[in-house]
Design an enzyme around this catalytic site. Sequence first.
Site, mmCIF file in Angstrom:
data_model
loop_
_atom_site.group_PDB
_atom_site.id
_atom_site.type_symbol
_atom_site.label_atom_id
_atom_site.label_comp_id
_atom_site.label_asym_id
_atom_site.label_seq_id
_atom_site.Cartn_x
_atom_site.Cartn_y
_atom_site.Cartn_z
ATOM 1 N N ASP A 128 0.863 -1.206 -0.295
ATOM 2 C CA ASP A 128 -0.058 0.203 0.261
ATOM 3 C C ASP A 128 0.623 1.154 -0.267
ATOM 4 O O ASP A 128 1.787 1.023 0.173
ATOM 5 C CB ASP A 128 -1.191 0.022 1.637
ATOM 6 C CG ASP A 128 0.007 -0.120 3.043
ATOM 7 O OD1 ASP A 128 0.887 -0.639 2.698
ATOM 8 O OD2 ASP A 128 -0.828 0.920 3.618
ATOM 9 N N GLU B 69 0.305 -0.884 5.699
ATOM 10 C CA GLU B 69 0.585 -0.071 6.885
ATOM 11 C C GLU B 69 0.973 1.385 6.660
ATOM 12 O O GLU B 69 1.196 1.630 7.979
ATOM 13 C CB GLU B 69 2.348 -0.482 5.946
ATOM 14 C CG GLU B 69 3.624 -0.476 7.233
ATOM 15 C CD GLU B 69 4.510 0.909 6.736
ATOM 16 O OE1 GLU B 69 5.081 1.387 8.028
ATOM 17 O OE2 GLU B 69 3.715 1.915 5.949
HETATM 18 ZN ZN LIG Z 1 6.400 2.195 4.722
#
Ligand SMILES: [Zn+2]
Length: 478
Positions: free
Chosen positions: A90, A153
């Site tokens: 992501d 994340e």
């Molecule tokens: Zn990162």
Amino acid sequence: MTSVNWLEETNKRKEELIATTQQFLQIKSVLDPESVREGAPFGEGIRQALDFALGVCEKAGMTTKDVRGYAGHAEFGQGEELIGILSHVDVVPEGDGWSTPPYAAEIVDGRIVARGAIDDKGPTMAAIFAAKIVMELGLPLSKRVRFIFGTDEESSWQCVNTYFETEEMPTMGFTPDADFPLIYAEKGLTDLSLRQTLESFQSLGKPAAENVEAKLVSLQAGLRMNMVPDKAIATLAPIGLNSEAIAQSYRQHLDATGLKGKVEEQDGLVVLHMEGVSVHGMDPSKGVNAGTELIHFLRTLSLDERGAVFVGLADRYLHKQYYGEALGIAHDDAEMGALTLNTGVIEYDEKQDALFRLNIRYPHSVAFEKWSAILAERFSEGAFSLEVAEHLTPHRVDPNHPLVTTLQRVYTEQTGEEAGIIAIGGATYGRSLDVGVAFGPLFPGRPDSAHQRDEYIFVDDLIKATAIYAQAIYELAK
Ligand SMILES: [Zn+2]
């Protein structure tokens, strides 16, 4: 040292590495609540990026597994032990002002420019190609190697948390999601609230203040616990002093201290504005906290009883107390550095709650229970109670652990540079692994373009990182 020339092997695959990285970066893998579905908990873009990464691994001959779209893994090698490589697919939203389209992944002046180029899709592809090299050379391995691809994340880390609920924890591993040479230790991170309700204050049974010059009506500073507030505003109701006298005293304070601010009168109230300098809460001594600076001025006035308690505690324990000295929680660690305290948010409302939100980062050699109890005790004097909003414990791998020493040696062999190891006050993905370090991709001296417009990775650095990761995977898994 192996006889393999890792850089040469990487260069043989350079065109394919660059092209595949570009394709990967062309997928807009931003969190998208609109397209969330079963199997795509963070939306279609991220789902596509996960499929892409798993696809490249599968084509290389790895076995893959999708953990309900929260994460996926790809594995090769054999043996009991498992080497983990943890990265994320992501990216943060692109924002405005790019020189080239953020998902075009064009090459400009030797750099691939795209959202995710350095954080973390570029290095993810470097690590996958590194594994491809090890596999294609047919080198014997005594351990399994597993890529774990996280998918949020950049938001809540639900990906790794969900993944490790059911999947095997690697024996050891690294994340290519920070800096070279190697980050082996990360401070404990806490977000804490100290809250006093009107009722809890009243239960203290403080006598009414005498000779009150002004009543504190409200105060507000800061929005985020991990930033130093650059704006603060307080409203006072004049009592023993008139508005003009308060305003004049404030102007004199600003003149004397060199701080920036202004004062207004509104409907018989005095409104004080203070400006500070915002920096990351990791090192609050580098900024100017508008909130505690304003409180430091308020301390010169004789306030109502609740206002006086609020301002008194804050001035004593929080103003310029970047290391918790006055609280008695200061602790320095030769390896990991000092405990740091940032007062990120301050709120006061005469009819509602009074609140301090703190971001405290601490080294592994002092226990959370120890310092948090002292903090709670100090503020309980003013009927504040401590709430823990977030707590990540310190993370540290022994500097003599083979994971650390092997990666240090590999880095030095590949770059010719000494591989000093780093302790930080922030958090990397490395802490998701029981025994995990951050290893690259940003080389020393390179500006960090992560999360910025025109994010990029130098093609040369992508190649160099791939060679380093290839040797690292082999050395750890051989
Ligand atoms: Zn990162």
